[in-house]
Design an enzyme around this catalytic site. Structure first.
Site, PDB file in Angstrom:
ATOM      1  N   SER A   1    -100.703 109.100  77.773  1.00  0.00           N
ATOM      2  CA  SER A   1     -99.542 108.225  77.863  1.00  0.00           C
ATOM      3  C   SER A   1    -100.043 106.805  77.629  1.00  0.00           C
ATOM      4  O   SER A   1    -100.904 106.604  76.771  1.00  0.00           O
ATOM      5  CB  SER A   1     -98.892 108.420  79.237  1.00  0.00           C
ATOM      6  OG  SER A   1     -97.670 107.744  79.309  1.00  0.00           O
TER       7      SER A   1
ATOM      8  N   HIS B   1     -96.786 110.447  75.081  1.00  0.00           N
ATOM      9  CA  HIS B   1     -95.488 109.831  75.376  1.00  0.00           C
ATOM     10  C   HIS B   1     -95.318 108.618  74.480  1.00  0.00           C
ATOM     11  O   HIS B   1     -96.249 107.864  74.276  1.00  0.00           O
ATOM     12  CB  HIS B   1     -95.440 109.355  76.829  1.00  0.00           C
ATOM     13  CG  HIS B   1     -95.624 110.457  77.816  1.00  0.00           C
ATOM     14  ND1 HIS B   1     -96.069 110.236  79.077  1.00  0.00           N
ATOM     15  CD2 HIS B   1     -95.411 111.787  77.711  1.00  0.00           C
ATOM     16  CE1 HIS B   1     -96.125 111.388  79.732  1.00  0.00           C
ATOM     17  NE2 HIS B   1     -95.734 112.345  78.918  1.00  0.00           N
TER      18      HIS B   1
ATOM     19  N   ASP C   1     -97.703 113.268  84.527  1.00  0.00           N
ATOM     20  CA  ASP C   1     -97.432 114.365  83.600  1.00  0.00           C
ATOM     21  C   ASP C   1     -98.770 114.917  83.103  1.00  0.00           C
ATOM     22  O   ASP C   1     -99.666 114.151  82.743  1.00  0.00           O
ATOM     23  CB  ASP C   1     -96.590 113.836  82.427  1.00  0.00           C
ATOM     24  CG  ASP C   1     -96.066 114.957  81.539  1.00  0.00           C
ATOM     25  OD1 ASP C   1     -95.908 116.083  82.042  1.00  0.00           O
ATOM     26  OD2 ASP C   1     -95.780 114.685  80.359  1.00  0.00           O
TER      27      ASP C   1
END
Ligand SMILES: C[S@@+](CC[C@H](N)C(=O)[O-])C[C@H]1O[C@@H](n2cnc3c(N)ncnc32)[C@H](O)[C@@H]1O
Lengths: 187, 269
Positions: A11, A38, A131
């Site tokens: 991310s 992401h 995540d």
């Protein structure tokens, strides 16, 4: 261990790592690399172009029902979860966000864990949410290998640090060692 | 964790007991959904879960509602709706009656988006939108025409990116935390249930939209459903799929011409 697939999740702060690692990868890896990062909606087609300039491997966005092949780097499209079928093909899923994210790293790690079992390597890079942490747990449960970027080397350490805290990690790598590690997975 | 064999068992149960055929669905997503429901409902064991589905029609209903993915929004993929507005719908404007089939309409956001564009193009009065889905619960919600007020900001942004120039808030009235769409937008939409796997063609259309449904089907079922669309589409009609879906692999592809950069195909022969 013969690696059948490498999945890299990241991310905030992970793009930089990818840009540093990809140029040092061998062009004839014996497995596919699947990247789930992401990013903002609508910035879709930029990432494959950006990354393909940095590597000898072929880079493309993962298409639904596409057969996964060695020597390719596949990028998860934005706004869909990327799943993996038993027959080693991709499928896409537009279900709810997971950990505020779509694509979700957990979703891909978990689906892949069941398919590739102990021939899967999953790597979690820099990021600001958790995540991927659950996904790594599932990967381990199916006998796969869990790798993280050393939180000390990460622009945003939260994601790999959470993984280190909650999962029995096999390898913790600095940015410099990542490419060498990946090349050595190739048979 | 629900495993592959257990998924197969449940799919066969459903086919035998209820005549619902999910065997052509992509397994990875289906397995995730089934596992999610299994945990959500705190099932005691797979046997208990299985028994409940095949023995209790109310629970079976819940099962179908939960394993299908119903996420949607208004003017999702604005560029797509812009092409509808600027290229596709104006071409259909010459027909005395414009028949549109929206397959897999979920909770209706897409149907109302099309309604808004038709209205702004002065075509709504002579259009009919058949919006269908397999899941009765989402159709019920769709026909209410009420959505979360908190989503309107995003929808309004999408609407503008899709070429809308009016005040988006003129299309709804706020009521507590809900936005109720103005009744006119619903006047030309017929919501009804239709299962793409087992139901037949029911009319001829000039425009068929089926977005983010085929990703849940395996290749064979995709081909079958595209066949169904082809049988339901008039010559020179348009077929629109989701951003990540394609007609490319279908044997019927040669009958269609794609609109550049969009997942919209025109039936040319
Ligand atoms: C992800 S939603 C897509 C909603 C909308 N078209 C969009 O793109 O935003 C998928 C929808 O397909 C429906 N669906 C799944 N299987 C179906 C079938 N066999 N026949 C008709 N609809 C189906 C689901 O109930 C769900 O509402």
């Amino acid at each position: 261990m013969a690696c059948e697939a490498l999945i890299i999740g990241g991310s905030a702060g992970s793009l930089d790592v990818l840009l540093k690692v990809l140029p040092d990868l061998n062009g004839d890896l014996s497995f596919p690399i699947i990247i789930v990062v992401h990013r903002k909606r609508g910035t879709d087609s930029l990432l494959p172009d950006l990354l393909s300039g940095k590597t000898r491997l072929r880079v493309k966005e993962a298409d639904e029902k596409e057969t996964i092949k060695a020597g390719f780097i596949y990028i998860a499209p934005s706004d869909y979860h990327l799943l993996i079928e038993n027959d080693r093909s991709f499928s896409l899923d537009f279900s709810e966000k997971i950990n505020y994210s779509r694509p979700s790293i957990d979703a891909t790690f978990e689906a892949a864990a069941e398919v590739y079992k102990d021939k899967l390597v999953c790597m979690l890079l820099s990021g600001s949410n958790s995540d991927g942490v659950n996904g790594l747990k599932v990967v381990k449960a199916f006998g796969g290998i869990a790798v993280i970027q050393d939180p000390k080397s990460a622009q945003v350490s939260y994601m790999p640090a959470q993984a280190a805290e909650n999962v029995k990690i096999d390898y913790t790598l600095g940015i410099k060692d990542a490419a060498k590690f990946i090349n050595l997975l190739s048979s | 964790m629900i495993n592959d064999e257990q998924v197969e068992v449940l799919l066969l149960d459903m086919l035998e007991k209820y005549g619902y055929d999910f065997t052509g669905y992509s397994k990875a997503s289906l397995k995730r959904r089934i596992h999610r429901l299994y945990s959500l409902d705190k099932s005691l064991s797979f046997a208990e879960f299985r028994f409940r589905i095949s023995d209790d029609p109310a629970y079976f209903k819940r099962f179908v509602e939960q394993i299908t993915v119903n996420v949607t929004e208004m003017f999702r993929d604005p560029a797509f709706f812009k092409t509808l507005r600027n290229d596709v719908l104006p071409k259909l404007g010459t027909y005395p009656l414009i028949r549109i089939w929206l397959a897999g309409c979920s909770t209706g956001e897409e149907a109302y988006s099309i309604s808004i564009i038709l209205k702004e193009l002065n075509l709504l009065h002579k259009a009919l939108i058949y919006a269908t889905d397999i899941n009765p619960a989402v159709l019920e919600k769709a026909s209410q025409g009420m959505f979360g007020l908190s989503q309107m900001k995003q929808y309004s942004e999408n609407y503008i990116l899709a070429g809308g120039t009016r005040d988006f808030s003129s299309y709804y009235t706020a009521k507590y935390s809900l936005a109720k769409l103005v009744p006119e937008l619903k006047s030309k939409i017929i919501f009804s249930s239709h299962n793409l796997v087992s139901d037949h063609s029911f009319n001829e259309f000039q425009l068929i939209l089926c977005r983010n449904v085929l990703i849940y089907f395996d290749r064979d079922l995709q081909h079958k459903v595209i066949d169904l669309f082809d049988n339901s589409l008039e010559e020179l009609g348009y077929l629109a799929l989701g951003t990540k879906e394609t007609l490319e692999f279908s044997p019927l592809a040669k009958k269609y011409k794609r609109i550049q950069n969009e997942k919209i195909w025109r039936k040319v022969s």
